[in-house]
Design an enzyme around this catalytic site. Structure first.
Site, PDB file in Angstrom:
ATOM      1  N   THR A  44     -14.613 -25.536   2.132  1.00  0.00           N
ATOM      2  CA  THR A  44     -14.521 -26.979   1.861  1.00  0.00           C
ATOM      3  C   THR A  44     -13.722 -27.665   2.974  1.00  0.00           C
ATOM      4  OG1 THR A  44     -12.561 -26.643   0.469  1.00  0.00           O
ATOM      5  CG2 THR A  44     -14.668 -26.759  -0.662  1.00  0.00           C
ATOM      6  N   SER A  45     -13.651 -27.004   4.158  1.00  0.00           N
ATOM      7  CA  SER A  45     -12.834 -27.588   5.240  1.00  0.00           C
ATOM      8  C   SER A  45     -13.747 -28.343   6.216  1.00  0.00           C
ATOM      9  CB  SER A  45     -12.020 -26.493   5.937  1.00  0.00           C
ATOM     10  OG  SER A  45     -12.836 -25.521   6.556  1.00  0.00           O
ATOM     11  N   ARG A  46     -14.228 -27.667   7.243  1.00  0.00           N
ATOM     12  CA  ARG A  46     -15.188 -28.249   8.172  1.00  0.00           C
ATOM     13  C   ARG A  46     -16.205 -27.168   8.518  1.00  0.00           C
ATOM     14  NH1 ARG A  46     -13.602 -32.501   6.673  1.00  0.00           N
ATOM     15  NH2 ARG A  46     -12.764 -34.226   7.918  1.00  0.00           N
ATOM     16  N   GLU A  48     -23.940 -31.357   9.981  1.00  0.00           N
ATOM     17  CA  GLU A  48     -24.136 -32.111   8.741  1.00  0.00           C
ATOM     18  C   GLU A  48     -24.971 -33.332   9.066  1.00  0.00           C
ATOM     19  OE1 GLU A  48     -20.487 -32.994   6.687  1.00  0.00           O
ATOM     20  OE2 GLU A  48     -19.941 -30.876   6.629  1.00  0.00           O
ATOM     21  N   GLY A  77      -1.957 -25.654   3.692  1.00  0.00           N
ATOM     22  CA  GLY A  77      -1.377 -26.999   3.638  1.00  0.00           C
ATOM     23  C   GLY A  77      -1.512 -27.553   2.232  1.00  0.00           C
ATOM     24  N   ARG A  78      -1.580 -28.869   2.120  1.00  0.00           N
ATOM     25  CA  ARG A  78      -1.628 -29.491   0.783  1.00  0.00           C
ATOM     26  C   ARG A  78      -2.775 -28.949  -0.064  1.00  0.00           C
ATOM     27  NH1 ARG A  78      -1.422 -33.314   4.385  1.00  0.00           N
ATOM     28  NH2 ARG A  78       0.431 -34.614   4.609  1.00  0.00           N
ATOM     29  N   ILE A  79      -3.973 -28.912   0.537  1.00  0.00           N
ATOM     30  CA  ILE A  79      -5.148 -28.526  -0.254  1.00  0.00           C
ATOM     31  C   ILE A  79      -5.113 -27.033  -0.574  1.00  0.00           C
ATOM     32  CG2 ILE A  79      -7.676 -28.459  -0.311  1.00  0.00           C
ATOM     33  CD1 ILE A  79      -7.611 -31.010   1.518  1.00  0.00           C
ATOM     34  N   HIS A 117     -20.951 -32.148   1.324  1.00  0.00           N
ATOM     35  CA  HIS A 117     -19.626 -32.657   1.708  1.00  0.00           C
ATOM     36  C   HIS A 117     -19.062 -33.600   0.636  1.00  0.00           C
ATOM     37  CE1 HIS A 117     -16.904 -33.269   5.428  1.00  0.00           C
ATOM     38  NE2 HIS A 117     -16.207 -33.510   4.318  1.00  0.00           N
TER      39      HIS A 117
HETATM   40  C1  GLV Z   1     -13.140 -35.313   4.321  1.00  0.00           C
HETATM   41  O1  GLV Z   1     -13.758 -34.389   4.745  1.00  0.00           O
HETATM   42  C2  GLV Z   1     -11.839 -35.669   4.766  1.00  0.00           C
HETATM   43  O2  GLV Z   1     -11.375 -35.164   5.798  1.00  0.00           O
HETATM   44  O3  GLV Z   1     -11.212 -36.518   4.115  1.00  0.00           O
END
Ligand code: GLV
Length: 321
Positions: free
Chosen positions: A236-238, A267, A156-158, A286
């Site tokens: 860097t997602s979940r 977390e 996706g975007r990221i 995070h």
């Molecule tokens: C951060 O984890 C977000 O979803 O913006």
């Protein structure tokens, strides 16, 4: 009478004053999130709720708020902390903040990739421990990026912004997304690949999918077995996209090369988590979107969603699934 809203943390002053022009604000400004029982107490009779990823927003919260609640505006792109179906059943709109945090999150992903590849954290600890005696040809030797393969799971975007940055470092990109077409892949100069191909061919695997029932433990013991024995996993997602116990076992037994995690399960990561004792693991708290500018943009976007919701307008960024 002004609509009433509850905001679960202190936010950028520009966003707060934008909300205060339209709403009567109750703000929780604790360092820690409001406990669930207090959250339920404070939402009673509000028209809008401005929430964070640290707030569990479920049917109990909607029930406590009552019929007045029209909108939950989450200051995040992800919304796995929110029971969206239960909100929709009650006609409550949900807002999120896509787009404004794409670059910051992609930057942080590259920071983690580079830090893991070049053993930056180990280097910092080595110097701080007073161990730096000389230059040596083998000292903390890491990995080249140029010519290596990066597998991006979730395009996706990221994911796309990560690909764009990684290409400048000479990485070949394999990308997976359930909806990725050959035309799109060509447009971003990436090779479409299955998750299996990514796991078996990539030197770096970076996760950019949302957390859903389908992606929970996507990277499990079986997936880790398919990875190269020197591959580095970046998340860097979940946190729950990775089975962390399986990750620990794979790292401990040297079946993969390392991991760099911005997100963990749970977390915060407990201080005594065994992953923190492994030298080839980087864990940060995070920080994907954590720049001052980006957090202000997120707060303003969430403010606009909140204001639209309490004034009966369609949200500029509504979660529709
Ligand atoms: C951060 O984890 C977000 O979803 O913006």
């Amino acid at each position: 009478m002004m609509p009433k809203v509850f905001i679960t943390r202190a936010i950028a002053p520009s966003a707060l004053s934008r909300i205060e022009t339209v709403c009567e604000v109750d703000l929780w400004d604790g360092e820690m999130p409001p406990p669930y029982s207090i959250l339920c107490d404070r939402v009673r009779g509000v028209d809008g709720l401005f929430s964070m990823i640290t707030d569990r927003i479920d049917a109990g919260v909607y029930e406590a708020a009552g019929a007045s609640l029209k909108v939950v505006s989450n200051m995040a792109v992800g919304y796995n902390n929110i029971d969206v179906a239960a909100a929709q059943a009650r006609g409550i709109a949900i807002g999120n903040t896509p787009g404004v945090l794409t670059d910051a999150t992609a930057d942080l992903t590259l920071a983690l990739l580079l830090a893991a590849a070049r053993r930056i954290v180990e280097g910092v600890e080595y110097v701080r421990a007073g161990e730096w005696r000389t230059w040596h040809p083998n000292l903390l030797a890491g990995r080249d990026l140029n010519g290596a393969t990066l597998g991006i799971v979730g395009f996706g975007r990221i994911g796309r912004a990560v690909a764009h940055r990684a290409q400048a470092f000479g990485l070949r990109i394999l990308a997976y997304s359930p909806s990725l077409t050959d035309e799109e892949a060509a447009r971003f100069s990436v090779t479409p690949a299955s998750i299996e191909t990514i796991l078996s061919e990539a030197d770096f695997v970076s996760l950019h999918c949302p957390l859903t029932p389908e992606t929970r433990h996507l990277i499990d013991a079986q997936a880790l077995t398919q990875m190269k024995d020197d591959a580095i996993l970046i998340n860097t997602s979940r946190g729950p996209v990775v089975d962390q116990a399986a990750l620990y076992a794979a790292l401990k037994e040297g079946r993969i090369g390392g991991a760099a995690l911005d997100v963990t399960d749970p977390e915060p990561m407990p201080d005594d988590d065994p992953l923190l004792l492994l030298p080839n693991v980087i864990v940060i708290p995070h920080l994907g979107s954590a720049t001052t500018q980006t957090r202000e943009k997120m707060a303003l976007m969430a403010a606009d969603n909140l204001i639209a919701g309490v004034t009966g307008q369609p949200l500029p960024n509504a979660v529709t699934t």
